[in-house]
Design a protein around this motif. Structure first.
Motif, PDB file in Angstrom:
ATOM      1  N   TYR A  62      -7.724  10.586   5.595  1.00 54.84           N
ATOM      2  CA  TYR A  62      -6.315  10.405   5.231  1.00 54.84           C
ATOM      3  C   TYR A  62      -6.148  10.544   3.717  1.00 54.84           C
ATOM      4  CZ  TYR A  62      -5.281   8.608   9.918  1.00 54.84           C
ATOM      5  OH  TYR A  62      -5.108   8.479  11.263  1.00 54.84           O
ATOM      6  N   SER A  63      -4.890  10.620   3.269  1.00 60.25           N
ATOM      7  CA  SER A  63      -4.600  10.659   1.837  1.00 60.25           C
ATOM      8  C   SER A  63      -5.092   9.373   1.189  1.00 60.25           C
ATOM      9  CB  SER A  63      -3.094  10.813   1.602  1.00 60.25           C
ATOM     10  OG  SER A  63      -2.775  10.466   0.262  1.00 60.25           O
ATOM     11  N   ILE A  64      -5.552   9.491  -0.048  1.00 59.97           N
ATOM     12  CA  ILE A  64      -6.070   8.311  -0.755  1.00 59.97           C
ATOM     13  C   ILE A  64      -4.960   7.303  -1.049  1.00 59.97           C
ATOM     14  CG2 ILE A  64      -5.835   8.956  -3.198  1.00 59.97           C
ATOM     15  CD1 ILE A  64      -8.953   8.325  -3.297  1.00 59.97           C
ATOM     16  N   MET A  65      -3.694   7.763  -1.010  1.00 58.27           N
ATOM     17  CA  MET A  65      -2.564   6.851  -1.227  1.00 58.27           C
ATOM     18  C   MET A  65      -2.436   5.833  -0.097  1.00 58.27           C
ATOM     19  SD  MET A  65      -0.916   6.945  -4.043  1.00 58.27           S
ATOM     20  CE  MET A  65       0.632   6.126  -3.675  1.00 58.27           C
ATOM     21  N   GLU A  66      -3.082   6.118   1.051  1.00 60.81           N
ATOM     22  CA  GLU A  66      -2.999   5.185   2.183  1.00 60.81           C
ATOM     23  C   GLU A  66      -3.825   3.920   1.953  1.00 60.81           C
ATOM     24  OE1 GLU A  66      -0.879   5.675   4.324  1.00 60.81           O
ATOM     25  OE2 GLU A  66      -0.536   7.813   4.553  1.00 60.81           O
ATOM     26  N   LEU A 115       0.431  10.429  -9.968  1.00 60.70           N
ATOM     27  CA  LEU A 115       1.408  10.406  -8.871  1.00 60.70           C
ATOM     28  C   LEU A 115       1.376  11.700  -8.063  1.00 60.70           C
ATOM     29  CD1 LEU A 115       4.461   8.770 -10.693  1.00 60.70           C
ATOM     30  CD2 LEU A 115       2.686   7.678  -9.369  1.00 60.70           C
ATOM     31  N   ASN A 116       1.069  12.813  -8.731  1.00 61.38           N
ATOM     32  CA  ASN A 116       1.008  14.099  -8.018  1.00 61.38           C
ATOM     33  C   ASN A 116      -0.330  14.294  -7.296  1.00 61.38           C
ATOM     34  OD1 ASN A 116       3.572  14.834  -8.809  1.00 61.38           O
ATOM     35  ND2 ASN A 116       2.882  15.956 -10.630  1.00 61.38           N
ATOM     36  N   GLU A 117      -1.410  13.847  -7.936  1.00 64.02           N
ATOM     37  CA  GLU A 117      -2.756  14.089  -7.393  1.00 64.02           C
ATOM     38  C   GLU A 117      -3.091  13.197  -6.212  1.00 64.02           C
ATOM     39  OE1 GLU A 117      -5.941  13.834 -10.211  1.00 64.02           O
ATOM     40  OE2 GLU A 117      -5.048  15.319 -11.546  1.00 64.02           O
ATOM     41  N   PHE A 118      -2.835  11.891  -6.349  1.00 55.12           N
ATOM     42  CA  PHE A 118      -3.304  10.936  -5.349  1.00 55.12           C
ATOM     43  C   PHE A 118      -2.809  11.236  -3.932  1.00 55.12           C
ATOM     44  CE2 PHE A 118      -5.282   6.973  -7.403  1.00 55.12           C
ATOM     45  CZ  PHE A 118      -5.890   7.752  -8.365  1.00 55.12           C
ATOM     46  N   PRO A 119      -1.510  11.574  -3.728  1.00 55.61           N
ATOM     47  CA  PRO A 119      -1.079  11.857  -2.349  1.00 55.61           C
ATOM     48  C   PRO A 119      -1.784  13.074  -1.746  1.00 55.61           C
ATOM     49  CG  PRO A 119       0.816  11.415  -3.752  1.00 55.61           C
ATOM     50  CD  PRO A 119      -0.365  11.553  -4.656  1.00 55.61           C
ATOM     51  N   GLU A 120      -2.236  14.023  -2.609  1.00 52.85           N
ATOM     52  CA  GLU A 120      -2.875  15.241  -2.106  1.00 52.85           C
ATOM     53  C   GLU A 120      -4.370  15.063  -1.877  1.00 52.85           C
ATOM     54  OE1 GLU A 120      -1.971  18.340  -4.859  1.00 52.85           O
ATOM     55  OE2 GLU A 120       0.196  18.150  -4.587  1.00 52.85           O
ATOM     56  N   LEU A 121      -4.956  14.027  -2.481  1.00 53.70           N
ATOM     57  CA  LEU A 121      -6.401  13.812  -2.345  1.00 53.70           C
ATOM     58  C   LEU A 121      -6.730  13.263  -0.961  1.00 53.70           C
ATOM     59  CD1 LEU A 121      -7.356  12.217  -5.743  1.00 53.70           C
ATOM     60  CD2 LEU A 121      -8.290  14.304  -4.808  1.00 53.70           C
ATOM     61  N   ILE A 172       0.845  -1.204   0.000  1.00 55.84           N
ATOM     62  CA  ILE A 172       0.000   0.000   0.000  1.00 55.84           C
ATOM     63  C   ILE A 172       0.880   1.254   0.000  1.00 55.84           C
ATOM     64  CG2 ILE A 172      -1.690   1.337   1.353  1.00 55.84           C
ATOM     65  CD1 ILE A 172      -2.936  -1.095   0.103  1.00 55.84           C
ATOM     66  N   GLY A 173       0.520   2.199  -0.875  1.00 52.91           N
ATOM     67  CA  GLY A 173       1.266   3.453  -0.958  1.00 52.91           C
ATOM     68  C   GLY A 173       2.494   3.372  -1.828  1.00 52.91           C
ATOM     69  N   SER A 174       2.795   2.181  -2.372  1.00 58.56           N
ATOM     70  CA  SER A 174       4.001   2.012  -3.188  1.00 58.56           C
ATOM     71  C   SER A 174       3.707   2.282  -4.656  1.00 58.56           C
ATOM     72  CB  SER A 174       4.552   0.592  -3.035  1.00 58.56           C
ATOM     73  OG  SER A 174       4.953   0.352  -1.716  1.00 58.56           O
ATOM     74  N   ILE A 175       4.790   2.589  -5.392  1.00 60.70           N
ATOM     75  CA  ILE A 175       4.708   2.788  -6.841  1.00 60.70           C
ATOM     76  C   ILE A 175       5.670   1.795  -7.478  1.00 60.70           C
ATOM     77  CG2 ILE A 175       4.986   4.424  -8.738  1.00 60.70           C
ATOM     78  CD1 ILE A 175       4.771   6.626  -6.430  1.00 60.70           C
ATOM     79  N   PHE A 176       5.121   0.860  -8.265  1.00 63.05           N
ATOM     80  CA  PHE A 176       5.938  -0.173  -8.903  1.00 63.05           C
ATOM     81  C   PHE A 176       5.935   0.024 -10.408  1.00 63.05           C
ATOM     82  CE2 PHE A 176       4.058  -2.255  -5.102  1.00 63.05           C
ATOM     83  CZ  PHE A 176       5.236  -2.564  -4.421  1.00 63.05           C
ATOM     84  N   ASP A 177       6.936  -0.581 -11.076  1.00 68.59           N
ATOM     85  CA  ASP A 177       6.864  -0.623 -12.534  1.00 68.59           C
ATOM     86  C   ASP A 177       6.109  -1.892 -12.939  1.00 68.59           C
ATOM     87  OD1 ASP A 177       8.631  -2.726 -12.293  1.00 68.59           O
ATOM     88  OD2 ASP A 177      10.154  -1.900 -13.633  1.00 68.59           O
ATOM     89  N   GLY A 178       6.114  -2.240 -14.236  1.00 71.70           N
ATOM     90  CA  GLY A 178       5.286  -3.338 -14.731  1.00 71.70           C
ATOM     91  C   GLY A 178       5.658  -4.705 -14.202  1.00 71.70           C
TER      92      GLY A 178
END
Length: 589
Positions: free
Chosen positions: A283-287, A270-276, A80-86
């Motif tokens: 909490y942030s939607i990235m959580e 990537l920019n929007e989700f942490p701020e939402l 959760i909260g991570s950004i992975f490649d393919g």
């Protein structure tokens, strides 16, 4: 372990010889740079390998080594909260090590091996457990409780279980099997991405996935555990629709796969989700989100793997009992990767050059959605809903990817470039879209929201279809040829389009609409139509009726906050009746 040498390189496809002991779908390391790849075809001792990294500079004679294992996804706390490649490489960690450019052959574990997680056991020594049972929990994020499950194929009696802080690789329990073997269990599990995770029972779709988007919830609902597709031409708003669903859909976990999308679109995510801010938790939607970023400039073969990686992660959280929403944007880019690899393998092409197995591969992906009872002794219900975007060239949905998708999915949200150019968002065409779940969901809406929900929905659908037919007449002979009742129908349909179906994603109130508010909005629009129709029959003028002041208030009702709904709703309803009756009185006088 099988070792061979490169015989031929053709873009992302590498042919290696001396690989007789390797198996289909084995992960291999190619050349001294140890590029990661996967065997996709075997001929004697020759293996065809799709390489998930840039192959420039490779040549014949370089070593190839099979790991003996299929492409697997790492499952455990830290997703959760991570950004992975393919292929599930953590992009943030790679950036910290190598900078902004992705280096070839870099080996970074998907889940952090150093971070400690506070494991709290819920099972105890002496308890008999089987695959899917919960051993304990750890807080993965402020809003997600990660349930540590007994791994697949393991059952027996717990001989040891620990409490405290552990890394994902450390033993948190020991299970003694029937044959006396003691199996250590950690919080880290691995799962082959091309195989769906098992479950006890698949349930019928009986409840909707509430999205807060009026055109979807009212006209074309998707079931919890259902599948939907969003096809549309460039600029019609596919990505915006998926962003809205990721932000607002009633799901505990969101998995967003940017499959072959432009880099700037993924940057927006990537920019929007942490701020939402998630309205339900604060909490942030990235959580509660996992992002898989495989942009169009990344190696094409990794696109093919990215949707399998994403859906395997989604199934893992489904097995914990969560409702998961997976967004794949877009499956057309994935199909293009299939087509390129198929061409390089010199397979017989199907329609428009796509491989003959395109339809079956799409079905394998979408069929992994569903509402299920998870494995394990305690009754856990989880759901995985899949929404795939399709980008047909020129917006022509008769092309193979769109048609193969439509044969599988139950919900079709057809985006219309003309609506988008008229600034009508979401640009979902109400005449061409459909939901095969709508009738089944009707009972749920009638019992949970209001018993009149289905009847109001049908009235709205009929008015929109009548408008389409009347517009054809207007184009041929002009507005004057219509009766007053037909003109009123056109006005009511315009109100439905502009006041109800049009929704502002950037307005703090209008971006999400509760079901109660959706019902009240439908009621107001149709109450105006019924009151005007009654006034018309009593002699009121159609020109005066369409200009009544209350129409503006009906249009502005969607911007009202929840706490004011009942009061404003009652006031508008009273004004509709009052102003319609005044017009009747004026005409009589």
């Amino acid at each position: 372990m099988s070792k061979g040498v490169i015989k031929k390189v053709a873009g992302p496809l590498v042919i290696a010889e001396g690989m007789r002991n390797a198996n289909m779908f084995d992960v291999v390391r190619v050349s001294s740079q140890r590029l990661i790849g996967e065997i996709i075809e075997m001929h004697g001792d020759e293996a065809s390998i799709q390489v998930y990294e840039e192959t420039s500079g490779l040549g014949p004679g370089e070593p190839v080594e099979s790991t003996g294992n299929p492409l697997c996804v790492e499952l455990g706390p830290g997703l959760i909260g991570s950004i992975f490649d393919g292929i599930q490489r953590p992009l943030n960690e790679i950036m910290e090590r190598t900078g902004n450019n992705l280096e070839r052959g870099i080996e970074v574990p998907s889940l952090n091996r150093d971070r400690k997680w506070n494991f709290e056991p819920t099972a105890y020594v002496g308890l008999e457990v089987s695959t899917g049972d919960i051993l304990g929990t750890t807080m993965e994020s402020p809003i997600v409780i990660h349930k540590v499950l007994v791994p697949n194929g393991v059952s027996g009696i717990i001989s040891k279980i620990f409490n405290g802080e552990f890394t994902v690789e450390e033993t948190i329990a020991v299970i003694k099997t029937e044959n006396g073997e003691e199996v250590p269990v950690s919080m880290l599990q691995k799962w082959p991405v091309r195989i769906g995770r098992p479950f006890k029972e698949k349930l019928a779709p009986q409840m909707p996935l509430i999205t807060g988007q009026r055109v979807i919830d009212t006209l074309f609902p998707i079931a919890k555990g259902g599948v939907a597709t969003v096809p549309g031409p460039f600029g019609s708003g596919k990505t915006v629709v998926q962003h809205q669903l990721a932000k607002w859909a009633e799901a505990d976990i969101v998995v967003y796969i940017g499959c072959g999308e432009r880099g700037n679109e993924m940057t927006d995510v990537l920019n929007e989700f942490p701020e939402l801010i998630d309205p339900k938790t604060g909490y942030s939607i990235m959580e509660r989100t996992v992002l898989i970023a495989n942009t169009s400039d990344m190696p094409v073969a990794a696109r093919e793997a990215s949707i399998y990686v994403g859906i395997s992660i989604a199934e893992y959280y489904r097995d914990m009992g969560y409702s998961v929403a997976l967004m794949a944007d877009s499956t057309s880019r994935w199909a293009e990767a299939l087509r390129e690899m198929s061409g390089r393998l010199e397979e017989m092409p199907g329609e428009e050059g796509y491989p003959a197995y395109l339809g079956s591969r799409l079905a394998q992906f979408y069929e992994r959605a569903g509402r299920v009872i998870s494995l394990g002794s305690n009754h856990r219900e989880g759901a995985l809903s899949v929404i795939g975007a399709v980008s047909p060239p020129g917006g022509d949905i008769s092309e193979p990817v769109s048609q193969a998708t439509l044969r599988i999915v139950k919900v079709f949200w057809g985006l219309d470039a003309n609506l988008a150019y008229r600034r009508h968002f979401p640009a979902i065409n109400w005449l061409t879209s459909y939901s095969l779940y709508a009738d089944k969901m009707g009972n749920w809406f009638n019992s949970e929201v209001n018993e009149n929900w289905t009847s109001l929905r049908l009235k709205i659908v009929k008015l929109l279809h009548d408008e389409s037919e009347l517009e054809e007449i207007v184009k041929l002979v002009g507005m004057d040829a219509l009766s007053s009742e037909d003109r009123l129908k056109l006005e009511a349909a315009r109100s439905i389009r502009e006041d109800y179906l049009h929704q502002d994603a950037f307005h703090e109130v209008d971006t999400y609409t509760t079901l109660e508010k959706q019902f009240r909005m439908m009621e107001l629009v149709l109450y105006f139509y019924d009151a005007s129709l009654a006034a018309l029959k009593k002699g009121a003028s159609i020109d005066a009726l369409v200009k009544v002041p209350v129409r503006e208030q009906i249009g502005r009702f969607k911007y009202e906050k929840e706490e004011n709904l009942q009061e404003v709703y009652g006031a508008i309803k009273h004004q509709i009746m009052e102003q319609a009756e005044q017009l009747v009185g004026r005409e009589d006088a």
